[in-house]
Each structure stands twice: as structure tokens, then as C-alpha cells.
Motif scaffolding. Structure first.
Motif, PDB file in Angstrom:
ATOM      1  N   TYR A  21      55.570  19.415  37.613  1.00  0.00           N
ATOM      2  CA  TYR A  21      54.161  19.856  37.589  1.00  0.00           C
ATOM      3  C   TYR A  21      53.851  20.838  38.715  1.00  0.00           C
ATOM      4  CZ  TYR A  21      52.871  17.149  33.587  1.00  0.00           C
ATOM      5  OH  TYR A  21      52.767  16.701  32.295  1.00  0.00           O
ATOM      6  N   TRP A  26      51.687  23.119  36.138  1.00  0.00           N
ATOM      7  CA  TRP A  26      50.380  23.623  36.580  1.00  0.00           C
ATOM      8  C   TRP A  26      50.464  25.055  37.096  1.00  0.00           C
ATOM      9  CZ3 TRP A  26      47.741  20.975  33.692  1.00  0.00           C
ATOM     10  CH2 TRP A  26      47.812  19.594  33.625  1.00  0.00           C
ATOM     11  N   GLY A  72      45.962  10.578  37.703  1.00  0.00           N
ATOM     12  CA  GLY A  72      46.783  11.603  37.033  1.00  0.00           C
ATOM     13  C   GLY A  72      45.862  12.712  36.555  1.00  0.00           C
ATOM     14  N   GLN A  77      41.653  20.092  33.659  1.00  0.00           N
ATOM     15  CA  GLN A  77      41.857  21.382  32.999  1.00  0.00           C
ATOM     16  C   GLN A  77      40.876  21.760  31.881  1.00  0.00           C
ATOM     17  OE1 GLN A  77      45.556  21.870  30.861  1.00  0.00           O
ATOM     18  NE2 GLN A  77      45.780  19.695  30.450  1.00  0.00           N
ATOM     19  N   TYR A  81      36.175  17.495  30.511  1.00  0.00           N
ATOM     20  CA  TYR A  81      36.582  16.491  31.502  1.00  0.00           C
ATOM     21  C   TYR A  81      35.528  16.360  32.610  1.00  0.00           C
ATOM     22  CZ  TYR A  81      41.510  16.239  29.833  1.00  0.00           C
ATOM     23  OH  TYR A  81      42.664  16.033  29.114  1.00  0.00           O
ATOM     24  N   ASP A  95      46.904  12.188  42.031  1.00  0.00           N
ATOM     25  CA  ASP A  95      48.013  12.796  41.284  1.00  0.00           C
ATOM     26  C   ASP A  95      49.241  12.868  42.198  1.00  0.00           C
ATOM     27  OD1 ASP A  95      47.791  14.713  38.491  1.00  0.00           O
ATOM     28  OD2 ASP A  95      49.618  14.895  39.690  1.00  0.00           O
ATOM     29  N   GLY A 117      49.269  10.401  45.161  1.00  0.00           N
ATOM     30  CA  GLY A 117      49.708   9.008  45.012  1.00  0.00           C
ATOM     31  C   GLY A 117      50.311   8.753  43.647  1.00  0.00           C
ATOM     32  N   ASP A 118      50.803   7.515  43.497  1.00  0.00           N
ATOM     33  CA  ASP A 118      51.494   7.100  42.277  1.00  0.00           C
ATOM     34  C   ASP A 118      50.607   6.106  41.523  1.00  0.00           C
ATOM     35  OD1 ASP A 118      53.163   6.012  40.375  1.00  0.00           O
ATOM     36  OD2 ASP A 118      54.670   5.286  41.799  1.00  0.00           O
ATOM     37  N   ILE A 119      50.422   6.366  40.260  1.00  0.00           N
ATOM     38  CA  ILE A 119      49.533   5.531  39.453  1.00  0.00           C
ATOM     39  C   ILE A 119      50.025   4.080  39.352  1.00  0.00           C
ATOM     40  CG2 ILE A 119      50.643   6.172  37.277  1.00  0.00           C
ATOM     41  CD1 ILE A 119      48.020   6.121  35.925  1.00  0.00           C
ATOM     42  N   LEU A 135      44.351  10.076  31.751  1.00  0.00           N
ATOM     43  CA  LEU A 135      44.560  10.781  30.497  1.00  0.00           C
ATOM     44  C   LEU A 135      45.955  11.397  30.460  1.00  0.00           C
ATOM     45  CD1 LEU A 135      41.161  12.680  30.889  1.00  0.00           C
ATOM     46  CD2 LEU A 135      41.516  10.487  29.750  1.00  0.00           C
ATOM     47  N   HIS A 136      46.728  11.021  29.458  1.00  0.00           N
ATOM     48  CA  HIS A 136      48.053  11.625  29.230  1.00  0.00           C
ATOM     49  C   HIS A 136      48.959  11.514  30.458  1.00  0.00           C
ATOM     50  CE1 HIS A 136      46.124  13.259  25.667  1.00  0.00           C
ATOM     51  NE2 HIS A 136      45.147  13.682  26.449  1.00  0.00           N
ATOM     52  N   THR A 137      48.903  10.415  31.157  1.00  0.00           N
ATOM     53  CA  THR A 137      49.695  10.268  32.389  1.00  0.00           C
ATOM     54  C   THR A 137      50.653   9.083  32.344  1.00  0.00           C
ATOM     55  OG1 THR A 137      48.005  11.358  33.726  1.00  0.00           O
ATOM     56  CG2 THR A 137      49.487   9.882  34.900  1.00  0.00           C
TER      57      THR A 137
END
Ligand SMILES: C[S@@+](CC[C@H](N)C(=O)[O-])C[C@H]1O[C@@H](n2cnc3c(N)ncnc32)[C@H](O)[C@@H]1O
Length: 297
Positions: A21, A26, A72, A77, A81, A95, A117-119, A135-137
Motif C-alpha cells: 500500500y 495508494w 484500515g 478514498q 466515506y 492503518d 497500527g494493526d487491526i 471496510l475491505h481490510t
């Protein structure tokens, strides 16, 4: 040699995802258009349907509160959102990608707090958030750790709040499996007819161009339900029942694509639970009811 345990490979996956990413996902292809948009159908015929699916998330979130966690977040984008945190004092964007957070900061500035950070190991204390979106993570998290990501979200939710996780069943989607052959046939036909991309923008979003990618793992609904059963209160409803491949191959303006998508949306509204379990992308809603103390005899 790989040592026993799962920690080392899991860390490698996390590093791979972050590097992808930061260096590809990104990176901007131009005017606020990220490489990640390759995975979405950005044609005008799809716009209204996709916008309405994005707005579905808001229906399940508490309208207002102090903190909304976006786990995340990416660069936040899509314009829809921004709606999710409109009634909140702050949007906390978490993220693994530094670039994602820099872009998110450029978008929402002082309304946001930005945390690397980590989800699956959220650096927040229990009950910190009045609302959570992710979302989508979760599909980027190592397979066996995905349950933990859901429990972490649940842990940081405040009592009485709700969390909305948009997930993908990947190749397990019953509905998309039914359409596998029509999708393949239409893709072949389109590839044969196409005389190549016309403009630089088309080239960047050419659906037939090979896209680089990173780690993903999609569980089926019974695995996810097995993980969620330890949480008291959850629901699976539809976010969007059709995949990007379905839309790009079978939905075309000249073939009444707008009407076709309106029909699909209508069916999703009539049968949100069925389409959530069978379609491509479910929304997994986590509640956190207050603990009842005492009780009547
Ligand atoms: C497909 S993008 C989705 C971004 C955004 N939620 C959206 O819908 O546009 C996935 C994002 O999750 C982040 N991510 C992946 N694995 C993560 C993890 N374990 N912890 C936190 N963020 C992660 C990636 O860096 C990326 O920004």
C-alpha cells in the motif's frame, strides 16, 4: 527454516501488505485516483449503484458520538466515506500504511486523529469508540488471525455502539459462483472486441491489464459465523451482492445496465440477509448490548 508458531509469517504478511500500500496501492494515478481503484468499477453506469451501497454503511452506525474508529481507513478514498463521521467529534483513522494516513490527513485535517497500527492488535482501550467502520481490510489479515480482528473491534466498541465491517466472501460467494461462466464468456467477448485502451486514463484503469496485488484471504460465511458466535450480538446483511468482475463484464449502458443495477439494488433491499450471505460483499454488524445487572426473581 521456519520456526514453530505463527508469529513470524504473520509479521511478514503484515510487512508485505504495508509495503504494497505504501508503494503501489495508494500511489496516485492522477487527480485523486489511486491505483487501488483498479479493483472497483468506476464507469458512469456503475456510479449510482456503488454510491448507494457505500451509503448503506451509514444506516447501521450510530448517527453521532465522540469517536468513530475507521480501522484500515486507507486515504478515505470515496466522498461517501466522509458521511460516516459527520456526526462525530473525531474520526480516528488507523492503518498500517503511512502513505494512507498522510492522504487521509490531507482529506480531513483537524477532524481526524491518525494512528499507525494493526487491526488485529488495536492500540486502544476497551469501549473507546461510539462507532467503528472497517471496510475491505480484514481480508488482508492472516487467515487464522481474522477472528481476532473482529474481537478486537468488538473490544474497543463502547456499550450500545455498533461496528460495521465490510468483508468479501471471495470465491465462496454462492451467487457469484452461479455467474462464473457468463462472466468468463462475457470477459472473453469483450477482450476480443476491444481494440485496446483509448486514453491514458483508460490505460490506467484497463480492467484487463494485470494488476499487482498483495496478501488476501477470504473465509466462507460458516467460518466467520463460527468466530462470531462468541459475540452476543451480530448480524450479516448485504453491502453489495455483485463483484466488480460481474459488473464490468455483464453490466453495460447499452444493454440497460442502469436498470439492471437498479433491479439488483431492489432485490438486495428486499432480502438483505440472504444477499449478505450469498452475495459477494457482506456487511457484518457488531452490536455491544449493555450488561444487565441484577435481575428479577
Ligand atoms: C483495500 S484497502 C481499503 C481501504 C479503505 N477502507 C477503503 O475502503 O477504501 C485496505 C487498507 O487496509 C490496510 N491494512 C491492511 N492490513 C491491515 C492491518 N492488519 N491493520 C491495519 N490496516 C491494514 C491497508 O494498508 C489499506 O490501507
Amino acid at each position: 527454516m521456519v520456526s514453530e508458531g505463527v508469529a513470524a509469517p504473520d509479521q511478514e504478511i503484515l510487512r508485505d501488505v504495508r509495503e504494497f500500500y505504501d508503494s503501489v496501492g495508494w500511489s496516485q494515478l492522477g487527480e485523486g485516483l489511486y491505483q487501488n481503484a483498479r479493483y472497483e468499477d468506476l464507469r458512469p453506469v456503475a456510479q449510482d449503484y456503488i454510491r448507494r451501497c457505500h451509503l448503506r454503511v451509514k444506516r447501521y452506525l450510530p448517527e453521532r458520538g465522540r469517536l468513530l474508529l475507521d480501522a484500515g481507513s486507507g486515504p478515505i478514498q470515496y466522498p461517501e466515506y466522509l458521511e460516516y463521521s459527520r456526526g462525530y467529534a473525531r474520526r480516528v483513522c488507523l492503518d498500517v500504511s503511512k502513505l494512507a494516513l498522510e492522504e487521509a490527513r490531507a482529506r480531513i485535517g483537524g477532524h481526524g486523529w491518525f494512528v499507525i497500527g494493526d487491526i488485529s492488535r488495536l492500540p486502544f482501550s476497551e469501549g473507546s469508540f461510539d462507532g467503528v467502520v472497517s471496510l475491505h481490510t480484514v481480508h488482508h489479515v492472516p487467515a487464522e488471525q481474522q477472528g481476532r480482528a473482529f474481537w478486537e473491534i468488538h473490544r474497543v466498541q463502547a456499550t450500545g455502539s455498533r461496528a460495521v465491517v465490510v468483508y468479501s466472501w471471495g470465491s465462496h460467494s454462492v451467487l457469484m459462483r452461479l455467474f462464473q461462466w457468463p462472466i468468463r464468456m462475457a470477459e472473453r467477448l469483450i477482450a476480443r472486441r476491444s481494440h485496446g485502451p483509448q486514453t491514458a486514463r483508460d490505460l490506467k484503469l484497463d480492467p484487463h491489464a494485470k494488476s499487482p496485488g498483495t496478501f488476501t484471504h477470504h473465509h466462507d460465511s460458516s467460518w466467520i459465523k463460527g468466530q462470531l458466535d462468541r459475540l452476543q450480538d451480530y448480524e450479516i446483511v448485504v453491502w453489495r451482492s455483485v463483484s466488480t468482475a460481474f459488473m464490468r463484464s455483464l453490466v453495460h449502458r447499452k444493454a440497460f445496465g442502469d436498470g439492471f443495477l437498479r433491479l439488483i439494488y431492489r432485490i438486495e433491499e428486499l432480502a438483505p440477509h440472504l444477499m449478505g450471505s450469498w452475495g459477494q460483499y457482506p456487511m457484518i454488524i457488531l452490536g455491544k448490548p449493555s450488561l444487565k445487572t441484577g435481575g428479577t426473581s
